[in-house]
Design an enzyme around this catalytic site. Structure first.
Site, short mmCIF file in Angstrom:
data_model
loop_
_atom_site.label_atom_id
_atom_site.label_comp_id
_atom_site.label_asym_id
_atom_site.label_seq_id
_atom_site.Cartn_x
_atom_site.Cartn_y
_atom_site.Cartn_z
N SER A 25 -16.42 5.02 2.95
CA SER A 25 -16.25 3.73 2.25
C SER A 25 -14.88 3.53 1.62
CB SER A 25 -17.34 3.53 1.19
OG SER A 25 -18.57 3.45 1.82
N SER A 55 0.85 -1.19 0.00
CA SER A 55 0.00 0.00 0.00
C SER A 55 0.88 1.23 0.00
CB SER A 55 -0.87 0.01 1.25
OG SER A 55 -1.35 1.32 1.46
N ALA A 98 -13.67 7.65 7.96
CA ALA A 98 -14.51 8.84 7.84
C ALA A 98 -15.93 8.49 7.41
CB ALA A 98 -13.89 9.81 6.83
N ASP A 118 -22.48 0.41 -0.23
CA ASP A 118 -21.17 1.04 -0.47
C ASP A 118 -20.50 0.46 -1.71
OD1 ASP A 118 -21.91 2.02 1.97
OD2 ASP A 118 -20.35 0.98 3.10
#
Ligand code: GLA
Length: 383
Positions: free
Chosen positions: A131, A72, A128, A177
């Protein structure tokens, strides 16, 4: 706003820097903000989310050593390396579980018999309520699909992403989502019937009315896996079965009032919220945003008082937004922290932003992040 070409070239550069090869495919999947229809998707009703202009980019390339590597760029966490079978049984926590779950359930995993190198990079704020997890799952699925030369139907990929979240991250989420991330369209909301999975795109006409879509992240960390969400879902399912309904949205509002607590108030939220979604779709269609404002206010009150998933920071952000002239404002997403969504005249955006910031500072809360966004397109391969 970052363009697809910019996202793609950043992903190609990043992938080459980590793995020394060009990716076979690059995909992008957005986060979402829900306009109205909260805690409705797992109750079989209509929801009205929009895809956001930020999300997760995923690049993939084949390997020959049989391993799976995942890095990541945004989280800066150590890479995960191993065979997919080993990673699946490692019961990975948090972020990794979404990636490994999506890979494990992808029908395109068979296109990588020698293993796969994956790089993801995201700009959805984590925790937050926007999604980030759905965008991650969908980006991985679309990238694997594209690399395998497939173009699987978006709703099928959304269902696979939802299954990854259920089975690997342990979150019993609905389909909203993932469907919003896959199906979003610029300047439109996605009206999704979560019972039938039928969906249509509803034009919002905000720009023509000089109105901005504003998201305010309270920075109170929202964590779906912590049990509150699963508990609300279980109570709703119990209420539906007490009323002899398959889906709670189909319950008769009068019958709901005879339920015991907490089923009564939870069900009252669900049934009333469903009516608000229908009314909001009509109001958006007629450009009657003041009516949308009344519906958002009622939705927020219902989530705060009947469903009890708001928190003081969300309540303050919503109230300050209305006081400073917002047309519509409510908490969005699962709740227990996260973000509000508001409709604000372009000329009032600065006043609303500073009203919320100064209210937060007086209350001793963290400085909120105010994001002015456009409804954006859903997941896609970046070619
Ligand atoms: C989370 C879940 C969704 C939905 C919302 C509440 O975002 O992932 O499926 O239930 O909460 O509307």
């Amino acid at each position: 706003m970052t363009t697809d070409a910019e996202r793609r070239s950043a992903a190609v550069r990043g992938h080459r820097a980590v793995y020394g090869v060009e990716p076979d495919a690059v995909a992008f999947a957005p986060g979402r903000v829900n306009l109205i229809g909260e805690h409705i998707d797992y109750n079989g009703g209509l929801v009205l989310p929009v895809a956001l202009p930020f999300g997760t980019t995923c690049s993939v390339s084949p390997r020959v050593d049989g391993a799976v590597h995942v890095v990541s760029a945004s989280l800066g966490a150590a890479p995960v390396v191993g065979s997919l079978d080993a990673l699946e049984s490692a019961a990975l926590q948090g972020w990794w579980s979404y990636v490994v779950g999506a890979m494990a359930l992808s029908r395109s995993r068979d296109a990588f018999p020698g293993g796969v190198s994956v790089r993801v990079d995201g700009d959805v704020p984590v925790g937050a309520g926007l999604s980030s997890s759905a965008s991650l799952e969908c980006a991985v699925l679309v990238a694997l699909d594209a690399a395998a030369g497939r173009s699987t139907d978006p709703m099928t990929l959304a269902l696979t992403a939802q299954a990854a979240e259920h089975e690997y991250a342990g979150v019993p989420c609905g389909i909203m989502d993932q469907a919003a991330s896959m199906l979003g369209r610029a300047d439109h909301a996605v009206l999704l019937d979560s019972a039938t999975l039928h969906h249509e795109h509803v034009p919002l006409h905000l720009r023509e009315q000089a109105v901005s879509l504003v998201v305010v992240n309270t920075r109170v960390h929202h964590e779906l896996a912590d049990g509150g969400y699963a508990e609300r879902r279980a109570v709703c399912e119990r209420a539906a079965s007490m009323l002899g309904e398959h889906y709670l949205v189909d319950a008769d509002p009068a019958a709901v009032e005879d339920l015991p607590e907490p089923e009564r108030r939870r069900a009252r939220h669900v049934v009333s919220e469903q009516a608000r979604v229908r009314a909001a779709v009509r109001a958006f269609g007629r450009g009657e945003l003041d009516e949308v404002g009344d519906l958002f206010a009622a939705s927020h009150a219902s989530l705060r008082d009947d469903f009890e998933v708001s928190c003081p920071e969300l309540d303050l952000a919503v109230a300050s937004a209305y006081d400073a002239g917002a047309i519509a404002s409510r908490m969005t997403g699962g709740g227990f922290g996260g973000s509000i969504v508001a409709l604000v005249r372009d000329t009032d955006v600065d006043a609303v932003t500073s009203a919320i910031s100064s209210a937060f500072s007086s209350a001793g809360y963290l400085t909120p992040d105010v994001l002015v966004v456009d409804a954006a397109d859903g997941a896609r391969a970046l070619v």
